[in-house]
Scaffold this motif. Structure first.
Motif, short mmCIF file in Angstrom:
data_model
loop_
_atom_site.label_atom_id
_atom_site.label_comp_id
_atom_site.label_asym_id
_atom_site.label_seq_id
_atom_site.Cartn_x
_atom_site.Cartn_y
_atom_site.Cartn_z
N ALA A 2 0.86 -1.19 0.00
CA ALA A 2 0.00 0.00 0.00
C ALA A 2 0.89 1.23 0.00
CB ALA A 2 -0.92 0.01 1.20
N VAL A 3 0.35 2.31 -0.55
CA VAL A 3 1.07 3.59 -0.58
C VAL A 3 0.22 4.65 0.11
CG1 VAL A 3 1.85 5.49 -2.07
CG2 VAL A 3 2.47 3.12 -2.62
N ALA A 58 -3.11 -0.86 6.11
CA ALA A 58 -2.65 0.45 5.66
C ALA A 58 -3.38 1.56 6.41
CB ALA A 58 -2.84 0.60 4.16
N HIS A 59 -4.67 1.34 6.67
CA HIS A 59 -5.43 2.34 7.40
C HIS A 59 -4.92 2.48 8.82
CE1 HIS A 59 -8.97 4.05 9.56
NE2 HIS A 59 -9.04 4.79 8.47
N VAL A 60 -4.58 1.35 9.44
CA VAL A 60 -4.02 1.38 10.80
C VAL A 60 -2.69 2.14 10.79
CG1 VAL A 60 -3.08 -0.02 12.66
CG2 VAL A 60 -5.14 -0.77 11.46
N ALA A 61 -1.88 1.88 9.77
CA ALA A 61 -0.59 2.58 9.66
C ALA A 61 -0.80 4.08 9.47
CB ALA A 61 0.21 2.01 8.50
N ALA A 62 -1.81 4.46 8.67
CA ALA A 62 -2.09 5.88 8.45
C ALA A 62 -2.51 6.55 9.75
CB ALA A 62 -3.18 6.03 7.39
N LEU A 63 -3.31 5.87 10.56
CA LEU A 63 -3.69 6.43 11.86
C LEU A 63 -2.47 6.59 12.76
CD1 LEU A 63 -6.96 4.37 12.55
CD2 LEU A 63 -6.81 6.80 12.00
N ARG A 64 -1.56 5.63 12.68
CA ARG A 64 -0.34 5.71 13.48
C ARG A 64 0.52 6.90 13.04
NH1 ARG A 64 1.00 0.75 12.81
NH2 ARG A 64 2.67 1.02 11.28
N VAL A 65 0.57 7.16 11.75
CA VAL A 65 1.31 8.31 11.22
C VAL A 65 0.67 9.60 11.72
CG1 VAL A 65 1.78 9.62 9.13
CG2 VAL A 65 2.26 7.17 9.20
N GLN A 66 -0.65 9.68 11.64
CA GLN A 66 -1.33 10.90 12.10
C GLN A 66 -1.12 11.15 13.58
OE1 GLN A 66 -5.43 10.51 10.71
NE2 GLN A 66 -4.98 11.94 9.06
N GLU A 67 -1.09 10.08 14.36
CA GLU A 67 -0.86 10.22 15.80
C GLU A 67 0.55 10.75 16.06
OE1 GLU A 67 -0.97 7.50 19.88
OE2 GLU A 67 -1.34 6.59 17.93
N ALA A 68 1.54 10.25 15.30
CA ALA A 68 2.92 10.71 15.48
C ALA A 68 3.06 12.18 15.11
CB ALA A 68 3.86 9.86 14.63
N LEU A 69 2.36 12.60 14.06
CA LEU A 69 2.46 13.99 13.62
C LEU A 69 1.73 14.95 14.55
CD1 LEU A 69 1.94 13.63 9.75
CD2 LEU A 69 4.09 13.88 10.99
N SER A 70 0.78 14.44 15.32
CA SER A 70 -0.03 15.32 16.17
C SER A 70 0.69 15.77 17.43
CB SER A 70 -1.32 14.60 16.56
OG SER A 70 -1.04 13.49 17.40
#
Length: 591
Positions: A193-194, A255-267
């Motif tokens: 996934a990208v 991929a959706h779980v990973a995207a949530l993890r990315v958003q949490e890190a950026l927050s």
């Protein structure tokens, strides 16, 4: 005896020269063997050697990394690789190879220049004229040059594959990794996934705190992304505030779980020089479930999903689904057809008269693009321009229109008229807009005021301060400027007054709803009064009935255009309308 000594000396000298030549050739040619391997010692009197470079390129660390050894006899098999304390150099395994009966010694020389300290080189060799320290120091100097050359070559290679600001892979390296992921998926079904990320509100950081602060934020985002990814995943920066992540062996749900993890890190709140900054990103996801054949297709769809997320609600996540895929394919097909149309001359410029509502004469024209498709006939702009709005093709089309209009204006000489050209969002912000327009005018021998550039209110209000600077440059060059679709955005009186415009156009939706909406007449009246108060002409679009015309004339509206006077016509028919009276809507050409 004297002759024998002379002969021995000559042989030794020739050997030293040959030896030096071999070392020079081995170290100066860095395109072949890595100089750190010490293979260039072959053919010399040196029995064995070890090279240690400073850990983290820092002599103060007092630790050396054993990076190479010369061991033709295979006696250094147990030599420890990696970092060692300086007290343990030269390694005892190397020292042990020195034979006292053969008068062999271990020599250590620094590998350094005035600008850089690389490390230490230790060699075991028989004691004799050829083991003069000057010889080894010369070799160390050559090794420094070879290591520096290798370092620069590595930097060049890295710069071609990595982003200089964040040290993340760039587009080139990412696409190569994505191609491999696609090949694995085709070969054994390994999913991927990208994630396509665009930072929300990053422009505000740049504009308010400066580009240096923006760069620091981008570097921090790069570190945050790497902190939440697996070693097998790849995060890259494509430029600006766009980041892309390749998740290997990952299905759409993961991929959706990973995207949530990315958003949490950026927050996480980050403090930069007393400024607390929180980043968030709109994320688009494209997965191998669609069935892709190229990296560009995946990136195109992930990008489309990201824009879908951003338009729905910034800071959210969107999947690229089958419907979006079909739309993207249609848009790609459309882009190919448009490009072919430009190459094969399928496009035309039609001209709609802009009528002076006081004199009734055709003051000037608005240039409108028409696509004479070889299979579908004439296609209205609204059927294709919207699909191309965020592509480079919209700029290409805009440039084509400007050049065609300038050519027609040259053909209309000695008639002195003016043509308005619509400037798209992407075209307005392109760096070469002014230079291209001026070059087109010059090419056809026209003064700058032959052209009017129409920019919509929405485009100007997106970045009003930057738009103002661009408009001032266009105005200073002698071009006329109008605001199109006025009344549909959120510009204030102050903003309107600041822009160097000569006219604004009332959007056709207001004119067409004159008889339906109660407040429309009052709104139009207010807009005309506003224009008069500011000394800005007002042009009404979409005038279709005599009742609308009479209302506008009574208000003192300067000009109008619409089907009541004339639809857009070919350049040949437009020639007949120059200075013709159309204000009563009775021109024969209008029938």
């Amino acid at each position: 005896a004297q002759s024998g000594a002379f002969l021995r000396q000559r042989i030794a000298t020739e050997r030293a020269i040959a030896e030096q030549y071999g070392v020079d050739a081995g170290l100066l040619d860095t395109s072949g063997v890595d100089p750190r391997s010490l293979a260039w010692f072959a053919g010399t009197h040196v029995k064995s050697a070890v090279l240690g470079l400073w850990e983290d390129d820092d002599p103060a660390s007092e630790r050396l990394r054993i990076v190479g050894s010369y061991d033709p006899r295979g006696v250094l098999a147990d030599l420890q690789r990696g970092p060692v304390d300086i007290a343990e150099f030269p390694p005892r395994e190397l020292v042990a190879t020195a034979s006292a009966p053969e008068r062999e010694i271990c020599v250590v020389v620094p590998v350094r220049t005035r600008d850089r300290d690389w490390g230490l080189l230790a060699m075991v060799a028989p004691l004799g004229p050829s083991t003069a320290r000057e010889t080894y120091q010369h070799w160390a100097a050559l090794l420094c040059a070879a290591l520096e050359s290798q370092r620069r070559e590595a930097e060049v290679r890295r710069s071609a594959l990595y982003d200089a600001l964040t040290d993340l892979p760039n587009r080139t390296l990412f696409v190569a990794q994505l191609d491999k992921a696609i090949a694995r998926w085709k070969r054994d079904g390994t999913p991927f996934a990208v994630l396509f990320l665009d930072l929300d509100g990053f422009k505000l950081i740049n504009d308010s705190l400066g580009h240096q602060m923006g760069d620091r934020v981008l570097r921090q985002v790069g570190r945050q992304l790497q902190s939440v990814l697996r070693e097998m995943d790849t995060a890259a920066r494509f430029g600006g505030d766009e980041f892309v992540i390749l998740l290997t062996d990952t299905d759409a749900d993961s991929a959706h779980v990973a995207a949530l993890r990315v958003q949490e890190a950026l927050s996480v709140v980050n403090e930069f020089d007393g400024h607390e900054i929180v980043t968030r990103a709109s994320i688009g996801i494209a997965s191998s479930e669609i069935g892709y054949s190229s990296a560009e297709e995946v990136l195109r769809d992930a990008d489309a999903a990201m824009y879908r997320a951003k338009s729905a609600e910034p800071g959210t996540i969107a999947y690229f689904d089958a419907d979006m895929h079909h739309h993207a394919v249609r848009r790609a097909d459309l882009a190919r057809e448009v490009l072919r149309g430009l190459q094969e001359g399928h496009f035309e410029v039609h001209y709609q008269p802009i009528v002076n509502l006081v004199t009734g004469r055709t003051d000037r024209f608005e240039a409108l693009l028409r696509w004479n498709h070889p299979e579908r006939g004439f296609i209205e702009p609204r059927e294709f321009l919207g699909e191309l709005a965020d592509t480079s093709l919209i700029v290409q089309l805009g440039h084509w229109v400007i050049n065609e209009v300038c050519a027609q204006l040259e053909r209309w000489k000695p008639h002195r008229t003016n043509v308005s050209v619509n400037i798209s969002d992407k075209e307005f912000w392109s760096q070469d807009l002014l230079s291209f327009v001026l070059a087109a005018l010059d090419r056809h021998g026209l003064p700058p005021d032959s052209l009017t550039l129409e920019i919509t209110e929405a485009v100007l209000m997106r970045r009003p301060e930057m738009a103002l600077r661009i408009m001032e440059k266009l105005h200073a060059a002698g071009l006329r400027l109008h605001i199109d679709d006025f009344g549909t955005g959120f510009s204030s009186l102050e903003t309107l007054h600041r822009f160097p415009v000569e006219a604004f156009k009332i959007d056709r939706t207001f004119i067409q709803s004159l008889t339906d909406a109660e407040n429309t007449a009052e709104l139009i009246s207010s807009l005309v009064q506003l224009g008069n108060a500011l000394g800005i002409a007002v042009v009404a679009e979409g005038v279709e009935t005599g009742e609308q015309l009479l209302f506008l004339q009574q208000l003192g509206c300067a000009a109008g255009q619409g089907y009541l006077f004339m639809p857009a016509v070919s350049a040949e028919n437009a020639t007949e309308l120059l200075e013709e009276s159309l204000a009563d809507g009775s021109s024969e050409s209008a029938n």
